[in-house]
Scaffold this motif. Structure first.
Motif, PDB file in Angstrom:
ATOM      1  N   ASP A 133       0.828  -1.198   0.000  1.00  0.00           N
ATOM      2  CA  ASP A 133       0.000   0.000   0.000  1.00  0.00           C
ATOM      3  C   ASP A 133       0.865   1.251   0.000  1.00  0.00           C
ATOM      4  O   ASP A 133       1.922   1.291   0.647  1.00  0.00           O
ATOM      5  N   ILE A 134       0.451   2.244  -0.726  1.00  0.00           N
ATOM      6  CA  ILE A 134       1.024   3.581  -0.627  1.00  0.00           C
ATOM      7  C   ILE A 134      -0.109   4.512  -0.218  1.00  0.00           C
ATOM      8  O   ILE A 134      -1.290   4.219  -0.404  1.00  0.00           O
ATOM      9  N   ASN A 135       0.268   5.608   0.334  1.00  0.00           N
ATOM     10  CA  ASN A 135      -0.740   6.525   0.868  1.00  0.00           C
ATOM     11  C   ASN A 135      -1.305   7.372  -0.272  1.00  0.00           C
ATOM     12  O   ASN A 135      -0.942   8.527  -0.449  1.00  0.00           O
ATOM     13  N   ASP A 136      -2.217   6.730  -1.043  1.00  0.00           N
ATOM     14  CA  ASP A 136      -2.798   7.416  -2.195  1.00  0.00           C
ATOM     15  C   ASP A 136      -4.277   7.726  -2.001  1.00  0.00           C
ATOM     16  O   ASP A 136      -4.933   8.120  -2.956  1.00  0.00           O
ATOM     17  N   ASN A 137      -4.795   7.514  -0.787  1.00  0.00           N
ATOM     18  CA  ASN A 137      -6.204   7.826  -0.519  1.00  0.00           C
ATOM     19  C   ASN A 137      -6.303   8.684   0.737  1.00  0.00           C
ATOM     20  O   ASN A 137      -5.795   8.300   1.816  1.00  0.00           O
ATOM     21  N   ALA A 138      -6.916   9.814   0.607  1.00  0.00           N
ATOM     22  CA  ALA A 138      -7.126  10.705   1.749  1.00  0.00           C
ATOM     23  C   ALA A 138      -8.349  10.268   2.539  1.00  0.00           C
ATOM     24  O   ALA A 138      -9.250   9.622   1.996  1.00  0.00           O
ATOM     25  N   PRO A 139      -8.405  10.543   3.808  1.00  0.00           N
ATOM     26  CA  PRO A 139      -9.601  10.226   4.596  1.00  0.00           C
ATOM     27  C   PRO A 139     -10.821  10.939   4.015  1.00  0.00           C
ATOM     28  O   PRO A 139     -10.727  12.066   3.519  1.00  0.00           O
ATOM     29  N   VAL A 140     -11.955  10.264   4.062  1.00  0.00           N
ATOM     30  CA  VAL A 140     -13.198  10.815   3.503  1.00  0.00           C
ATOM     31  C   VAL A 140     -14.299  10.685   4.541  1.00  0.00           C
ATOM     32  O   VAL A 140     -14.522   9.598   5.090  1.00  0.00           O
ATOM     33  N   SER A 167     -13.380   7.520   6.680  1.00  0.00           N
ATOM     34  CA  SER A 167     -12.869   6.228   6.231  1.00  0.00           C
ATOM     35  C   SER A 167     -11.723   6.464   5.269  1.00  0.00           C
ATOM     36  O   SER A 167     -11.706   7.437   4.523  1.00  0.00           O
ATOM     37  N   ASP A 168     -10.755   5.536   5.295  1.00  0.00           N
ATOM     38  CA  ASP A 168      -9.588   5.629   4.432  1.00  0.00           C
ATOM     39  C   ASP A 168      -9.428   4.279   3.728  1.00  0.00           C
ATOM     40  O   ASP A 168      -9.361   3.233   4.376  1.00  0.00           O
ATOM     41  N   ALA A 169      -9.398   4.320   2.391  1.00  0.00           N
ATOM     42  CA  ALA A 169      -9.317   3.067   1.617  1.00  0.00           C
ATOM     43  C   ALA A 169      -7.983   2.372   1.764  1.00  0.00           C
ATOM     44  O   ALA A 169      -7.853   1.190   1.408  1.00  0.00           O
ATOM     45  N   ASP A 170      -6.966   3.082   2.282  1.00  0.00           N
ATOM     46  CA  ASP A 170      -5.663   2.438   2.474  1.00  0.00           C
ATOM     47  C   ASP A 170      -5.714   1.495   3.670  1.00  0.00           C
ATOM     48  O   ASP A 170      -6.744   1.369   4.349  1.00  0.00           O
ATOM     49  N   VAL A 171      -4.590   0.828   3.910  1.00  0.00           N
ATOM     50  CA  VAL A 171      -4.510  -0.102   5.031  1.00  0.00           C
ATOM     51  C   VAL A 171      -3.258   0.211   5.835  1.00  0.00           C
ATOM     52  O   VAL A 171      -2.384   0.974   5.400  1.00  0.00           O
ATOM     53  N   GLY A 172      -3.183  -0.449   6.980  1.00  0.00           N
ATOM     54  CA  GLY A 172      -2.003  -0.273   7.818  1.00  0.00           C
ATOM     55  C   GLY A 172      -1.889   1.138   8.356  1.00  0.00           C
ATOM     56  O   GLY A 172      -2.870   1.806   8.697  1.00  0.00           O
ATOM     57  N   ALA A 173      -0.626   1.588   8.417  1.00  0.00           N
ATOM     58  CA  ALA A 173      -0.379   2.920   8.957  1.00  0.00           C
ATOM     59  C   ALA A 173      -1.027   3.998   8.110  1.00  0.00           C
ATOM     60  O   ALA A 173      -1.418   5.056   8.616  1.00  0.00           O
ATOM     61  N   ASN A 174      -1.143   3.729   6.810  1.00  0.00           N
ATOM     62  CA  ASN A 174      -1.761   4.728   5.936  1.00  0.00           C
ATOM     63  C   ASN A 174      -3.242   4.921   6.233  1.00  0.00           C
ATOM     64  O   ASN A 174      -3.842   5.869   5.731  1.00  0.00           O
ATOM     65  N   ALA A 175      -3.842   3.960   6.953  1.00  0.00           N
ATOM     66  CA  ALA A 175      -5.257   4.082   7.277  1.00  0.00           C
ATOM     67  C   ALA A 175      -5.492   4.394   8.753  1.00  0.00           C
ATOM     68  O   ALA A 175      -6.642   4.431   9.194  1.00  0.00           O
ATOM     69  N   GLN A 176      -4.413   4.569   9.510  1.00  0.00           N
ATOM     70  CA  GLN A 176      -4.568   4.946  10.917  1.00  0.00           C
ATOM     71  C   GLN A 176      -4.914   6.437  10.980  1.00  0.00           C
ATOM     72  O   GLN A 176      -4.085   7.304  10.662  1.00  0.00           O
ATOM     73  N   LEU A 177      -6.133   6.715  11.397  1.00  0.00           N
ATOM     74  CA  LEU A 177      -6.629   8.093  11.368  1.00  0.00           C
ATOM     75  C   LEU A 177      -6.519   8.763  12.738  1.00  0.00           C
ATOM     76  O   LEU A 177      -6.731   8.113  13.781  1.00  0.00           O
ATOM     77  N   ALA A 223      -9.569  14.970   9.692  1.00  0.00           N
ATOM     78  CA  ALA A 223      -9.046  13.598   9.873  1.00  0.00           C
ATOM     79  C   ALA A 223      -7.745  13.489   9.085  1.00  0.00           C
ATOM     80  O   ALA A 223      -7.681  13.854   7.906  1.00  0.00           O
ATOM     81  N   SER A 224      -6.692  12.999   9.734  1.00  0.00           N
ATOM     82  CA  SER A 224      -5.373  12.825   9.112  1.00  0.00           C
ATOM     83  C   SER A 224      -4.987  11.352   9.201  1.00  0.00           C
ATOM     84  O   SER A 224      -5.191  10.708  10.234  1.00  0.00           O
ATOM     85  N   ASP A 225      -4.439  10.828   8.067  1.00  0.00           N
ATOM     86  CA  ASP A 225      -4.001   9.420   8.105  1.00  0.00           C
ATOM     87  C   ASP A 225      -2.566   9.324   8.602  1.00  0.00           C
ATOM     88  O   ASP A 225      -1.928  10.339   8.904  1.00  0.00           O
ATOM     89  N   GLY A 226      -2.045   8.110   8.669  1.00  0.00           N
ATOM     90  CA  GLY A 226      -0.729   7.890   9.260  1.00  0.00           C
ATOM     91  C   GLY A 226       0.381   7.744   8.264  1.00  0.00           C
ATOM     92  O   GLY A 226       1.436   7.188   8.592  1.00  0.00           O
ATOM     93  N   GLY A 227       0.221   8.196   7.030  1.00  0.00           N
ATOM     94  CA  GLY A 227       1.288   8.110   6.047  1.00  0.00           C
ATOM     95  C   GLY A 227       2.436   9.037   6.391  1.00  0.00           C
ATOM     96  O   GLY A 227       2.341   9.920   7.246  1.00  0.00           O
TER      97      GLY A 227
END
Length: 786
Positions: A133-140, A167-177, A223-227
């Motif tokens: 996964d790369i952090n290519d989806n922002a929280p919505v 919600s964030d379509a990414d996974v892992g740290a990139n989806a930790q909001l 909302a900020s993700d963890g990327g």
């Protein structure tokens, strides 16, 4: 401006991830040795087309040039893969856009299982491709604006108001909001995280509200993700301050758990919720509403009764699609302003065995040579079941159980292999059924049929129907007449065998008087590699025809009779008889032979002239000329007798002898007999006794010879009749010879003048000239066609 910054940050992240790709690829080869045969690669999502994922051919141990020669390729299963194998290099490269969220959703890690095939020999390798996964989806957030109503005064500090998280379509740290709220002295955020459920976000009132001071509060929830370069999403909170209804409805518990089978029928009661409000009157009348459902498709599956709080099922559940639903329930009273209480209902969908296994044929190598070794891989199959647990565990079998079997090569992958030796002559094609059964109760089954033809190899030599064939042929047959159906090559000038049709032909007329039995060997050769052959013996019996007329023998001890002029007269004999000789006196003996045999050589003698009651007669089968009565002077000095010798053939053949009998006195007859004892003359008196004895002996042997020849003729006729009317035309049969491996042979087949001759072969041209003999009935020239 925020979206542009987010895009720039995303591109920076991608560049950083790409730099790490090369380092990961260097670690894959060492990892290949550790996993024992399964190659694993990693590639970041959104990698450009053409990006090298890994040196697949090198990791599989293939030399340069082998990937293209052995047709290294991927086998796609289910959804289309976004990678491919480069032709000559054998590298695994990205062929189209990789979107981890599209491929795996929220599942982590996102691993694609690929099957790689190489041919010559056919092998399968399993490649696991992890799409990172790369952090290519922002929280919505569900909506860009959220309206809240909070009563003044009656709402005490510390009151909590649930907010819909992003919600964030990414996974892992990139989806930790993480969440932040714009500065406010009245409100703060409270985020509650749970390992079992999604986080719960609340807006907390820090101090009482005063509508007269600030009637509406505008806040921004971020909302900020963890990327590494975090992406953000915002929602505007519009908080309206209302006048007092200071008691909100309350649920007995904040989370309700419900389990529901996926085969539950429409209309099933899922749960009955209850909320209480200590207020009275309209402020205590509560209505229920679903404020949020995750995932969104749950909105159409569950119906909440706003008055009773009952939740009913309105659609079909599918465990394989969604395994659980979270529904935010809001209870609102009828006060002014209305107050609300909230709870979460979690519906867990239970799996039932409602999906049968699926069987795919990923590769099929047919036809299978009949000499294929045991263990040869015939087909590769893939088996799956959408159910889970025991319902998704699949057992596979093959029917019939022989000669093929299944070997499990990987989870859900099987090889159809050869368990027993094949024989195309016994079974030329197999209908194989691969059966799959899951572990549900009751189990569900599926099957896939395969047609496996068996290709021929040259493992059977030509076989004649009989070891020995007996053929009967009449002599004087026309040259080129068909004698029988067999297979052969030249061995003499008598007969030949057509190399293609196997028919036996006469090269020249056969002569029984020259040849009675001809025996030869016939060899049939197929066109296989190597060629195989079989042998058979043909016995040709020549049947006699009446083609020879009787031949008169010269008198014993001399040539033909001598005429008055002293010159030889063909067919003329002389004899002397005395007057007064009694009836029955032997005057002379006509001697003749016939070159034929049997009835065709059985001779009879007839007196042709003079006709009527003459003084002489001829023995029908002895040829002896004797007096029919006493001779008188009135008979004259000379009698001319014409004697016809006939055989018993059809048609009969004959020869004619002329006998002149001189009538003399007894003394003159004696002198004539003494003077010409070797000339065939018969004395009238003294020499009759000795000659009669010799004639009797000769007749006995002639009868014996005739009987013997007649017996042979009858035997030949019986054999001929049996060959003609038997169900199979051959008279003799026997087991075929042992299988021989023969070289290529060409040419016409003929046979030597010897009566028994083994086949003599000569090496020659190619397969097109080889005789291809199919065992068939031996036909005589008069036998009917089959």
């Amino acid at each position: 401006g925020g979206a542009a910054r987010a895009g720039q940050e995303s591109r920076c992240i991608r560049l950083g991830v790409y730099r790490g790709v090369l380092v990961r690829l260097l670690l894959l080869q060492a990892y290949w040795a550790l996993v024992g045969g399964q190659v694993r690669y990693s590639v970041p999502e959104e990698a450009k087309a053409g990006t090298v994922v890994g040196r697949l051919a090198q990791d599989l141990g293939l030399e340069a040039g082998e990937p293209e020669a052995r047709r290294l390729r991927l086998v796609a299963q289910g959804r289309r893969a976004s990678v491919e194998v480069s032709g000559a290099s054998g590298a695994l490269v990205v062929s189209s856009r990789l979107d981890r969220e599209e491929l795996c959703g929220k599942s982590a890690p996102c691993a694609l299982r690929l099957e790689v095939l190489v041919e010559r020999p056919l092998r399968v390798f399993h490649v696991e491709l992890e799409v990172t996964d790369i952090n290519d989806n922002a929280p919505v957030f569900p909506a860009a604006r959220k309206n809240l109503s909070i009563a003044e005064l009656s709402t005490m500090p510390g009151s909590r108001f649930p907010l819909e998280g992003a919600s964030d379509a990414d996974v892992g740290a990139n989806a930790q909001l993480s969440y932040s709220l714009s500065p406010s002295e009245h409100f703060a955020l409270d985020l509650q995280r749970s390992e079992e459920y999604r986080e719960s976000l609340f807006l907390v009132l820090r101090k009482p509200l005063d509508r007269e001071t600030v009637p509406v509060h505008h806040l921004v929830l971020t909302a900020s993700d963890g990327g590494r370069q975090p992406l953000t999403g915002t929602v505007e909170l519009v908080i309206s301050v209302l006048d007092a209804n200071d008691n909100a409805p309350q649920f007995k518990q904040s989370v309700y758990k419900v389990q529901l089978r996926e085969d539950a029928e429409e209309g099933t009661l899922v749960a009955r919720l209850n909320a209480t409000d200590p207020d009275a009157g309209s402020n205590a009348e509560v209505t229920f509403a679903a404020s949020n459902t995750f995932p969104q498709k749950g909105l159409n599956l569950f119906l909440l009764n706003p008055k009773t709080g009952e939740i009913g099922l309105t659609g079909a559940l599918d465990f394989e699609d969604v395994r659980s639903y979270e529904i935010q329930i809001e209870a609102t009273d009828q006060g002014t302003p209305p107050l609300s209480g909230h709870c979460k209902m979690v519906v867990e969908v239970l799996d039932v065995n409602d999906n049968a296994p699926e069987v795919w044929v990923t590769s099929l190598s047919v036809p299978v040579p009949e000499d294929a070794a045991v263990g040869t891989v015939v087909a590769l199959l893939s088996v799956s079941d959408r159910d889970s647990g025991a319902n998704g565990r699949v057992r596979c079998s093959v029917w019939p159980a022989a000669p093929f079997g299944l070997v499990s090569t990987f989870a859900g992958s099987y090889s159809l292999v050869l368990r027993e030796a094949l024989d195309r002559e016994r079974v030329s094609e197999y209908e194989v059924e691969v059966r799959a059964e899951d572990g549900g109760a009751p189990p569900l089954r599926a099957s896939r049929g395969l047609r496996v033809p068996v290709s021929d190899v040259n493992d059977n030599a030509p076989a004649f129907a009989q070891a020995v064939y007996t053929v009967l042929a009449r002599e004087n047959n026309a040259a080129g007449a068909e004698l029988a159906a067999a297979a052969g090559r030249p061995a003499s000038s008598y007969v030949s065998v057509d190399a293609e049709s196997g028919r036996l032909w006469a090269l020249q007329p056969l002569d029984y008087e020259e040849l009675q039995v001809l025996q030869f060997e016939v060899r049939a050769v197929d066109a296989g590699e190597p060629a195989l052959c079989g042998n058979a013996t043909v016995q040709l019996f020549v049947l006699d025809e009446n083609d020879n007329a009787p031949a008169l023998l010269p008198p014993v001890g001399g040539g033909p009779g001598v005429g008055a002029s002293g010159s030889a007269v063909p067919g003329a004999l002389w004899a002397w008889a005395s007057w007064g000789a009694p009836a029955g006196q032997v005057v002379a003996k006509i001697r003749a032979v016939d070159a034929d045999s049997g009835y065709n050589a059985w001779l009879r003698y007839e007196l042709w002239e003079p006709r009527g009651k003459g003084p002489f007669r001829v023995g029908l089968y002895s040829g002896e000329v004797s007096t029919a009565r006493a001779l008188e002077e009135a008979d004259g000095p000379r009698q001319r007798l014409v004697i016809v010798v006939r055989d018993h053939g059809e048609p009969a053949r004959s020869a004619t002898a002329t006998l002149s009998v001189s009538l003399v006195e007894g003394a003159e007859a004696a002198l004539a007999a003494a003077g010409s004892s070797g000339s065939g003359l018969r004395p009238a008196e003294g020499g009759a006794s000795a000659e009669s004895t010799t004639t009797t002996t000769t007749n006995v042997w002639l009868v014996v010879a005739i009987c013997a020849v007649s017996s042979l003729f009858l035997l030949a006729v019986v054999l001929y009749g049996a060959a003609r009317w038997a169900p199979r035309a051959a008279v003799l049969s026997g087991p075929g010879p042992a299988t021989l491996v023969c070289a290529s042979e060409v040419g016409s087949w003929s046979y030597s003048q010897r009566q028994s001759r083994s086949l003599c072969l000569a090496d020659g041209a190619g397969k097109s000239d080889l005789m291809n003999w199919k065992p068939s009935l031996i036909r005589t020239p008069n036998s009917p066609e089959h």
